[in-house]
Write an enzyme that holds these catalytic residues in place. Structure first.
Site, PDB file in Angstrom:
ATOM      1  N   ASP A 167       0.987  -1.514  -0.044  1.00 55.72           N
ATOM      2  CA  ASP A 167       0.327  -0.216   0.107  1.00 55.72           C
ATOM      3  C   ASP A 167       1.334   1.734  -0.099  1.00 55.72           C
ATOM      4  OD1 ASP A 167      -2.134   1.092   0.491  1.00 55.72           O
ATOM      5  OD2 ASP A 167      -3.062   0.158   2.023  1.00 55.72           O
ATOM      6  N   GLU A 200      -0.731   1.961  -5.357  1.00 62.36           N
ATOM      7  CA  GLU A 200      -1.147   2.736  -5.254  1.00 62.36           C
ATOM      8  C   GLU A 200      -1.631   3.957  -5.738  1.00 62.36           C
ATOM      9  OE1 GLU A 200       0.813   6.083  -7.116  1.00 62.36           O
ATOM     10  OE2 GLU A 200      -0.153   4.609  -8.382  1.00 62.36           O
ATOM     11  N   TRP A 201      -2.947   3.376  -5.943  1.00 60.95           N
ATOM     12  CA  TRP A 201      -4.161   3.899  -6.583  1.00 60.95           C
ATOM     13  C   TRP A 201      -4.085   5.047  -7.625  1.00 60.95           C
ATOM     14  CZ3 TRP A 201      -2.563   6.504  -1.413  1.00 60.95           C
ATOM     15  CH2 TRP A 201      -1.870   5.664  -0.482  1.00 60.95           C
ATOM     16  N   GLY A 202      -2.951   4.929  -8.373  1.00 59.81           N
ATOM     17  CA  GLY A 202      -2.414   4.755  -9.671  1.00 59.81           C
ATOM     18  C   GLY A 202      -2.118   6.553  -9.715  1.00 59.81           C
ATOM     19  N   ASP A 222     -10.478   3.674  -3.565  1.00 62.55           N
ATOM     20  CA  ASP A 222     -11.104   2.523  -2.928  1.00 62.55           C
ATOM     21  C   ASP A 222     -12.432   2.173  -3.462  1.00 62.55           C
ATOM     22  OD1 ASP A 222      -8.866   1.649  -1.932  1.00 62.55           O
ATOM     23  OD2 ASP A 222     -10.007   1.822  -0.251  1.00 62.55           O
TER      24      ASP A 222
HETATM   25  C1  GLA Z   1      -5.998   1.042   1.388  1.00 62.77           C
HETATM   26  C2  GLA Z   1      -6.127   0.695   0.594  1.00 62.77           C
HETATM   27  C3  GLA Z   1      -7.321  -0.546   0.619  1.00 62.77           C
HETATM   28  C4  GLA Z   1      -7.249  -1.332   1.431  1.00 62.77           C
HETATM   29  C5  GLA Z   1      -6.613   0.191   2.853  1.00 62.77           C
HETATM   30  C6  GLA Z   1      -6.516  -0.790   4.107  1.00 62.77           C
HETATM   31  O1  GLA Z   1      -7.782   2.175   1.294  1.00 62.77           O
HETATM   32  O2  GLA Z   1      -5.975   1.093  -0.912  1.00 62.77           O
HETATM   33  O3  GLA Z   1      -7.729  -1.904  -0.635  1.00 62.77           O
HETATM   34  O4  GLA Z   1      -5.910  -1.978   2.112  1.00 62.77           O
HETATM   35  O5  GLA Z   1      -5.945   0.669   2.711  1.00 62.77           O
HETATM   36  O6  GLA Z   1      -6.353   0.200   5.016  1.00 62.77           O
END
Ligand code: GLA
Length: 406
Positions: A167, A200-202, A222
């Site tokens: 993450d 890393e969400w892009g 997410d």
């Molecule tokens: C981030 C990630 C999620 C999850 C949470 C856990 O938000 O994007 O997929 O792993 O952390 O805290």
């Protein structure tokens, strides 16, 4: 004397030529990791990874009994046989680091330790995954791996870990490519094959640099268990689909766009929406990581997650991510080329009422004269051979998914 000058001239000419050459060829020590020509992918995930992850259903409320129950269920309820191979614990398994910096599991939630849990999962013919973070702390505030990359990788390998989700919380100004390459190298150095999932969400466009660093990369924030819209920091299915779809050229065997884990079976989607969600993930060659309580699945949820013909589209060995080829308002047509020369086609209706949607063979790269075989993958039946096109009535917030072959 003349000879000496001649020799010096030669040396100078050589030095100048060498300097010019040095400028033309980039200094390997200054290259970003992804441009290091000696970097090789780890050879894992030649088709999109499949499994289960604790986060969507359980959040931080995990313990070893729950994970064991999931492994038991997956081994017995058809999921393992359908390809769901990884059992992954997400955030909040951690205890503290000891004086030497070695990480341990939360002794209350995981009293038997992670090695015992991984043995349990392996004994059921499944693989075991875990979660960490490139920063000082995970998103749930547990110890991250920054400064402990090699140490943690060695610990995970000793525990029998097969998959690491990594993450991006608490990373400050850290460079993402450097941070993920460092952990990738640490995992590789253990000698154990460990699938590497970048989360890393892009933000820093990992699709441009992560193909030889990891096996999948999140492309969005997410997911949440809703059809549409933004909900705090999370997103419904539709905005995630739109962000992930356009990245289709970057996916391929060993390295996949990850639009986040599945919400099928978590209660926030109608059955039609859940079928659409699952179909879209399959069309996008997305990792299929179930996020529901697989110990108590309803028949409807089971029929979605375990549809072998839809899973086969996701897992097709050609490894091309499908994408939208036409959009008429709420009515969309998607296509995914398959290894056998066929196409998976998704007729997708975003609207609130049923709609007729048609696909023309020419849009798929087939001649209009072709009398093609058409199979409906949710009805699980062959339709009559069709010449030129196929139309279907598609339910609201729903799909008809077809497999077309010459
Ligand atoms: C981030 C990630 C999620 C999850 C949470 C856990 O938000 O994007 O997929 O792993 O952390 O805290």
């Amino acid at each position: 004397m003349k000879a000496i000058f001649q020799t010096m001239g030669c040396v100078l000419a050589l030095a100048a030529a060498t300097a010019g050459w040095a400028q033309a060829v980039p200094d390997a020590n200054r290259l970003p990791p992804s441009q290091d020509a000696s970097r090789r992918a780890n050879g894992l995930a030649m088709t999109p990874p499949m499994g289960w992850n604790s986060w969507n259903k359980l959040g931080c409320n995990i313990d070893e009994a729950k994970v064991r129950a999931v492994a038991d269920a997956m081994a017995g309820n058809g999921m393992k046989a359908a390809g769901y191979g990884y059992v992954v614990i997400d955030d909040c398994w951690h205890g503290t680091r000891d004086a030497d910096g070695v990480i341990s599991a939360d002794p209350v939630r995981f009293p038997s330790g992670i090695r015992a849990l991984s043995d349990y999962v392996h004994a059921r013919g499944l693989k075991f995954g875990i979660y960490s973070d490139a920063g000082a702390k995970t998103c749930g505030g547990r110890p991250g791996s920054q400064g402990h990359e090699y140490q943690d990788a060695i610990t995970y390998a000793r525990w029998g870990v097969d998959y690491l989700k990594y993450d991006w919380c608490s990373t400050g100004t850290r460079n993402a490519e450097e941070a993920y390459a460092l952990m990738s190298d640490a995992l590789r150095a253990t000698g154990r094959p460990i699938l590497f999932s970048l989360c890393e969400w892009g933000t820093s466009r990992p699709w441009e640099w992560a193909a030889t660093i990891g096996n999948m990369w999140r492309t969005t924030g997410d997911i949440t268990d809703k059809w549409d819209g933004q909900h705090g920091h999370s997103h419904g299915v539709l905005p995630i689909v739109d962000a992930n779809e356009r990245l289709w050229p970057y996916a391929g065997p060993g390295h996949w766009n990850d639009p986040d884990m599945l919400e099928v079976g978590n209660g926030g989607l109608t059955d039609s929406e859940a079928r659409a969600h699952f179909s879209l993930w399959a069309m996008m060659a997305a990792p299929l990581i179930a996020g529901n309580d697989v110990t108590t699945m309803s028949e409807a949820t089971r029929a979605i997650l375990l549809n072998p013909e839809v899973i086969a589209i996701d897992q097709d060995v050609l490894g091309v991510q499908g994408h939208r080829i036409r959009k008429d308002g709420d009515r969309e047509v998607w296509s995914k080329p398959l290894a056998d020369g066929g196409r998976a086609v998704l007729l997708f209706n975003r609207g609130n009422a049923p709609a007729t949607i048609a696909v023309d063979w020419t849009e798929l790269g087939y001649p209009a004269s072709l009398k093609a075989r058409v199979r409906d993958l949710w009805a699980r039946r062959d339709l009559a051979r069709a010449r030129g096109r196929q139309a279907a009535t598609v339910p609201a917030h729903g799909v008809v998914m077809l497999r077309i072959s010459a």
